[in-house]
Design a protein around this motif. Structure first.
Motif, PDB file in Angstrom:
ATOM      1  N   ASN A 121       0.804  -1.216   0.000  1.00 32.32           N
ATOM      2  CA  ASN A 121       0.000   0.000   0.000  1.00 32.32           C
ATOM      3  C   ASN A 121       0.845   1.278   0.000  1.00 32.32           C
ATOM      4  OD1 ASN A 121      -2.475  -1.377   0.047  1.00 32.32           O
ATOM      5  ND2 ASN A 121      -2.281  -1.721   2.253  1.00 32.32           N
ATOM      6  N   SER A 122       2.169   1.148   0.086  1.00 35.09           N
ATOM      7  CA  SER A 122       3.017   2.329   0.076  1.00 35.09           C
ATOM      8  C   SER A 122       3.303   2.754  -1.359  1.00 35.09           C
ATOM      9  CB  SER A 122       4.329   2.040   0.815  1.00 35.09           C
ATOM     10  OG  SER A 122       5.043   1.018   0.151  1.00 35.09           O
ATOM     11  N   ARG A 123       3.592   4.022  -1.542  1.00 34.04           N
ATOM     12  CA  ARG A 123       3.841   4.529  -2.884  1.00 34.04           C
ATOM     13  C   ARG A 123       5.275   4.209  -3.325  1.00 34.04           C
ATOM     14  NH1 ARG A 123       2.115  10.525  -3.873  1.00 34.04           N
ATOM     15  NH2 ARG A 123       3.253  10.923  -1.936  1.00 34.04           N
ATOM     16  N   ILE A 124       5.412   3.892  -4.572  1.00 31.69           N
ATOM     17  CA  ILE A 124       6.709   3.534  -5.134  1.00 31.69           C
ATOM     18  C   ILE A 124       7.464   4.806  -5.500  1.00 31.69           C
ATOM     19  CG2 ILE A 124       7.853   2.387  -7.080  1.00 31.69           C
ATOM     20  CD1 ILE A 124       5.302   0.543  -7.157  1.00 31.69           C
ATOM     21  N   LYS A 125       8.679   4.930  -5.038  1.00 31.77           N
ATOM     22  CA  LYS A 125       9.505   6.096  -5.335  1.00 31.77           C
ATOM     23  C   LYS A 125      10.049   5.970  -6.756  1.00 31.77           C
ATOM     24  CE  LYS A 125      10.850   6.737  -0.499  1.00 31.77           C
ATOM     25  NZ  LYS A 125      11.984   6.738   0.479  1.00 31.77           N
ATOM     26  N   LEU A 126       9.597   6.856  -7.625  1.00 32.86           N
ATOM     27  CA  LEU A 126       9.897   6.761  -9.052  1.00 32.86           C
ATOM     28  C   LEU A 126      10.749   7.929  -9.530  1.00 32.86           C
ATOM     29  CD1 LEU A 126       9.096   5.206 -11.779  1.00 32.86           C
ATOM     30  CD2 LEU A 126       7.425   7.039 -12.061  1.00 32.86           C
ATOM     31  N   GLY A 127      11.778   7.599 -10.324  1.00 34.91           N
ATOM     32  CA  GLY A 127      12.589   8.620 -10.967  1.00 34.91           C
ATOM     33  C   GLY A 127      12.325   8.630 -12.462  1.00 34.91           C
ATOM     34  N   ILE A 128      12.344   9.808 -13.064  1.00 32.47           N
ATOM     35  CA  ILE A 128      12.103   9.959 -14.496  1.00 32.47           C
ATOM     36  C   ILE A 128      13.428  10.269 -15.183  1.00 32.47           C
ATOM     37  CG2 ILE A 128      10.818  11.165 -16.287  1.00 32.47           C
ATOM     38  CD1 ILE A 128       9.030   9.641 -14.349  1.00 32.47           C
TER      39      ILE A 128
ATOM     40  N   TYR B 180       2.430   5.960  -7.034  1.00 35.17           N
ATOM     41  CA  TYR B 180       3.825   6.366  -7.216  1.00 35.17           C
ATOM     42  C   TYR B 180       4.059   7.748  -6.606  1.00 35.17           C
ATOM     43  CZ  TYR B 180       3.683   2.862 -11.020  1.00 35.17           C
ATOM     44  OH  TYR B 180       3.525   1.716 -11.763  1.00 35.17           O
ATOM     45  N   GLU B 181       5.282   7.967  -6.194  1.00 36.11           N
ATOM     46  CA  GLU B 181       5.736   9.304  -5.774  1.00 36.11           C
ATOM     47  C   GLU B 181       6.908   9.669  -6.672  1.00 36.11           C
ATOM     48  OE1 GLU B 181       7.679  11.652  -1.944  1.00 36.11           O
ATOM     49  OE2 GLU B 181       7.277   9.498  -1.827  1.00 36.11           O
ATOM     50  N   ILE B 182       6.782  10.737  -7.444  1.00 38.04           N
ATOM     51  CA  ILE B 182       7.875  11.165  -8.318  1.00 38.04           C
ATOM     52  C   ILE B 182       8.901  11.873  -7.445  1.00 38.04           C
ATOM     53  CG2 ILE B 182       8.488  12.375 -10.433  1.00 38.04           C
ATOM     54  CD1 ILE B 182       6.336  10.173 -10.736  1.00 38.04           C
ATOM     55  N   THR B 183      10.045  11.241  -7.244  1.00 37.98           N
ATOM     56  CA  THR B 183      11.023  11.766  -6.290  1.00 37.98           C
ATOM     57  C   THR B 183      12.281  12.323  -6.943  1.00 37.98           C
ATOM     58  OG1 THR B 183      12.082   9.600  -6.010  1.00 37.98           O
ATOM     59  CG2 THR B 183      10.232  10.130  -4.540  1.00 37.98           C
TER      60      THR B 183
END
Length: 416
Positions: free
Chosen positions: A45-52, A72-75
């Motif tokens: 249930n936690s948001r996935i730390k995503l890099g672009i 997702y969390e855009i980090t």
């Protein structure tokens, strides 16, 4: 990155990039133990730390779709051009300390604690960026095409397997293969809806999406940053139009056939649009598949002066005809009629579906990475046709599977 801009640190960095793929990922994807934070399951249930990686137009657009998903969390963001990374940060509230620029920006992003990356950089960089991500123990969402040459394709195939061994997801973003109408129509065809295959057709007719870069590139052809911004006009950075764009149609044709072609012959050139860059503006390729089934393909990127455009496939069979159009109708005519339906939102809906599938695979622990193998094969189909057209001869599938030719862009002068 994104529509990246990579740059080596003069000759030393350039040499390392050119030698990178030669190792076929052997050193790049050693089987390291996954950091505990990347093993989800109980953290579903936690948001996935995503890099672009690649913050150009499509990179920022798809980053917003990841954010809208909610899982997702855009980090972090990385792009050769600092202003592109900054723009992504401004739109998605990513702090400046987590925005990176230069050719090595992706390396800094991978050290920032991301759990997954979306790689939306120019195609030439895809194998390098994906290999670094898998080595770091990060899930990979990769834009098509996966690579610009056969060695790059083989590396991606290897990375898909290594990712599975390391409990990592590796998804290739093809919109058509996640569209319900395309999926059902192809499944019906495979179950005999149109009978025996007779022959197929595929067309990708459109204007050049990089037209705005004609004048800047013509005015300053030796400027490395202009060349990078105009990467779609550079054969080595893009793979040429048959690999970078027309792969959408050739992927559908190969999906329908269910096996790679035996050989291809082709033609093409740079004839109708301004003689700028190194890419052609049209390809015509004949693909011979097993069972005496031929698929004829034509693709162009120049003005059609009002003629119908689009991404279309047809497969003629002894009992009917399958017709598909990216963004248009999908249907089966004949004895086993299938009305199908329209796909006007496929560009966004396909990405949304794949973003959801990527999240589900990560959180459920499904590391089968089923999109990799067909994507590699379709990418190689484009390279087969490209080589046949470039060299004006028949090229067999077995030859392309062993092909060692590499496309290498001129990155000299770009900042690290």
């Amino acid at each position: 990155m994104g529509k990246p801009d990579e740059n080596p640190k003069e000759s030393e960095r350039t040499l390392s990039r050119r030698d990178f793929i030669k190792g076929a990922g052997a050193a790049a994807v050693s089987l390291t133990v996954l950091p505990p934070g990347l093993v989800r399951g109980s953290q579903a249930n936690s948001r996935i730390k995503l890099g672009i990686i690649g913050c150009g137009g499509r990179g920022t657009w798809i980053a917003k779709l990841f954010a809208e998903h909610g899982g997702y969390e855009i980090t972090a963001g990385a792009d050769y051009f600092a202003e592109r990374a900054a723009d992504l940060g401004a739109q998605l509230a990513v702090p400046g300390s987590r925005l990176f620029s230069g050719l090595s920006a992706y390396e800094q992003l991978l050290e920032s604690g991301v759990e997954a990356v979306a790689i939306i950089s120019p195609p030439y960089f895809h194998p390098e960026h994906a290999a670094a991500a898998v080595e770091k123990g990060v899930h990979v969402y990769l834009a098509k095409p996966i690579a610009v040459d056969a060695p790059g394709c083989r590396l991606i195939a290897d990375l898909g397997r290594k990712a599975a061994q390391k409990s990592l997801c590796f998804l290739v973003d093809f919109q058509t293969r996640s569209n319900p109408f395309f999926v059902e129509a192809v499944e019906r065809v495979h179950n005999g809806a149109i009978g025996d295959f007779v022959f197929g057709e595929g067309t990708y007719h459109a204007e050049c999406p990089f037209e705005k870069w004609y004048e800047p590139l013509q005015s300053d052809p030796n400027n490395p940053e202009v060349r990078l911004r105009a990467w779609g006009l550079d054969r080595a950075l893009s793979g040429d139009i048959i690999t970078e764009q027309e792969i959408h149609v050739l992927d559908v044709a190969n999906w329908i056939m269910g096996a790679p072609p035996l050989y291809a012959v082709g033609s093409g050139g740079l004839t109708a649009r301004p003689k700028i860059g190194t890419c052609w503006d049209h390809f015509v390729v004949y693909y011979q598949y097993p069972g005496e089934v031929a698929v004829q393909f034509s693709g162009r990127q120049f003005k059609g002066h009002g003629t119908p455009e689009g991404l279309k496939n047809r497969m003629f069979g002894s009992k009917g005809v399958l017709e598909t159009q990216y963004g248009g109708n999908v249907m089966i005519r004949g004895e086993n009629y299938f009305r199908g339906g329209g796909t006007p939102q496929i560009y966004q809906e396909g990405a949304v579906n794949n973003i959801a599938a990527f999240h589900k695979s990560i959180t459920s622990g499904d590391f089968s990475n089923t999109t990799v193998e067909p994507s590699v094969q379709s990418n190689l189909v484009t390279i087969l046709g490209r080589k046949a057209a470039y060299e004006k001869r028949r090229v067999d599938w077995d030859e392309i599977m062993k092909d060692e030719e590499r496309l290498t862009p001129d990155l000299e002068g770009l900042k690290d």
